[in-house]
Scaffold this motif. Structure first.
Motif, mmCIF file in Angstrom:
data_model
loop_
_atom_site.group_PDB
_atom_site.id
_atom_site.type_symbol
_atom_site.label_atom_id
_atom_site.label_comp_id
_atom_site.label_asym_id
_atom_site.label_seq_id
_atom_site.Cartn_x
_atom_site.Cartn_y
_atom_site.Cartn_z
ATOM 1 N N VAL A 1 0.825 -1.209 0.000
ATOM 2 C CA VAL A 1 0.000 0.000 0.000
ATOM 3 C C VAL A 1 0.859 1.259 0.000
ATOM 4 O O VAL A 1 0.510 2.258 -0.652
ATOM 5 C CB VAL A 1 -1.016 0.000 1.154
ATOM 6 C CG1 VAL A 1 -0.362 0.225 2.499
ATOM 7 C CG2 VAL A 1 -2.105 1.044 0.912
ATOM 8 N N ALA B 1 2.088 1.823 -3.492
ATOM 9 C CA ALA B 1 0.990 2.351 -4.314
ATOM 10 C C ALA B 1 0.737 3.818 -4.004
ATOM 11 O O ALA B 1 0.529 4.634 -4.912
ATOM 12 C CB ALA B 1 -0.281 1.533 -4.081
ATOM 13 N N THR C 1 0.462 -3.792 -5.926
ATOM 14 C CA THR C 1 -0.968 -3.871 -6.169
ATOM 15 C C THR C 1 -1.224 -4.024 -7.670
ATOM 16 O O THR C 1 -0.509 -3.440 -8.489
ATOM 17 C CB THR C 1 -1.715 -2.633 -5.632
ATOM 18 O OG1 THR C 1 -3.105 -2.758 -5.955
ATOM 19 C CG2 THR C 1 -1.195 -1.336 -6.227
ATOM 20 N N THR D 1 -1.971 -0.680 -9.945
ATOM 21 C CA THR D 1 -0.979 0.320 -10.347
ATOM 22 C C THR D 1 -1.343 1.028 -11.650
ATOM 23 O O THR D 1 -1.255 2.260 -11.713
ATOM 24 C CB THR D 1 0.429 -0.304 -10.415
ATOM 25 O OG1 THR D 1 0.755 -0.814 -9.113
ATOM 26 C CG2 THR D 1 1.474 0.717 -10.815
ATOM 27 N N TRP E 1 -3.933 3.595 -10.776
ATOM 28 C CA TRP E 1 -3.387 4.722 -10.007
ATOM 29 C C TRP E 1 -2.527 5.624 -10.885
ATOM 30 O O TRP E 1 -2.440 6.824 -10.648
ATOM 31 C CB TRP E 1 -2.589 4.256 -8.792
ATOM 32 C CG TRP E 1 -3.345 3.404 -7.819
ATOM 33 C CD1 TRP E 1 -2.852 2.356 -7.108
ATOM 34 C CD2 TRP E 1 -4.719 3.516 -7.417
ATOM 35 N NE1 TRP E 1 -3.829 1.814 -6.308
ATOM 36 C CE2 TRP E 1 -4.988 2.504 -6.481
ATOM 37 C CE3 TRP E 1 -5.769 4.366 -7.774
ATOM 38 C CZ2 TRP E 1 -6.240 2.322 -5.891
ATOM 39 C CZ3 TRP E 1 -7.013 4.180 -7.194
ATOM 40 C CH2 TRP E 1 -7.236 3.178 -6.271
ATOM 41 N N SER F 1 -5.632 -0.839 -2.275
ATOM 42 C CA SER F 1 -4.247 -1.160 -2.615
ATOM 43 C C SER F 1 -3.597 -2.109 -1.617
ATOM 44 O O SER F 1 -2.693 -2.865 -1.978
ATOM 45 C CB SER F 1 -3.412 0.123 -2.719
ATOM 46 O OG SER F 1 -3.848 0.884 -3.815
#
Length: 192
Positions: free
Chosen positions: A34, A37, A88, A91, A94, A189
């Protein structure tokens, strides 16, 4: 990140675990996943802000914060590899969402960009503090890394406040939405 408020680490025995508690290894994996991320997303937010505000008086400040986030991301990339933790699967999402959030708020004005920064960094401050409370003494190096990065995130929050975050149009609505999205991103995440 977990439903337990007790600390992970070598002092926690299998007999002392409660239903729903993560094993120490699982907790560390979630933390590294996390945090990677989050730092990845933070870099993308600042890249989005910079793309819009690169010719403004805020450009140097945004660049400074982005450079610190890049160091954070690189450290967590190293920890992913060293500890054999998978990143994660979110990705790619994000990547786009972070840039869009940064650019979108910057398009609303420098104050909105700073309100975005303030909101994200407030959530990260709380998130990192929670992690520090969960980690045992056997994770001293990871704790020190998180503490250092938390201090820099607090610096970013304070800079955003100094640069007029509270003057953003729709400040309460904007920051509430960003905080909610940030908390959801953390939850997802750490697990996916």
């Amino acid at each position: 990140m977990t439903t337990s408020s007790s600390k992970a680490g070598s002092s926690k025995t299998a007999a002392g675990r409660q239903p729903g508690d993560l094993r120490a290894e699982e907790l560390i994996e979630r933390i590294i996943r996390v945090d990677h991320a989050g730092e990845f997303g933070a870099v993308r937010i600042y890249e989005g802000q910079y793309a819009v505000l690169k010719n403004s008086e805020e450009a140097e400040t945004i660049q400074h914060m982005k450079e610190q986030e890049e160091v954070h991301r690189e450290k967590f990339e190293q920890l992913l590899a060293d500890r054999r933790v998978r990143p994660t699967v979110l990705t790619p999402f994000w990547n786009v969402a972070g840039f869009a959030l940064g650019a979108g708020t910057a398009l609303l004005g420098k104050e909105a960009a700073m309100a975005c920064t303030e909101a994200v960094e407030e959530v990260i401050d709380e998130h990192y503090q929670h992690q520090l409370e969960q980690l045992g003494d056997d994770e001293a190096e990871l704790k020190e890394t998180i503490k250092k990065f938390r201090d820099e995130e607090i610096e970013h929050r304070d800079i955003a406040r100094e640069k007029g975050a509270h003057e953003a149009p729709g400040y309460e609505l904007l920051t509430t939405a960003v905080k909610t999205g940030s908390k959801l991103a953390i939850w997802l995440s750490s697990r996916v």
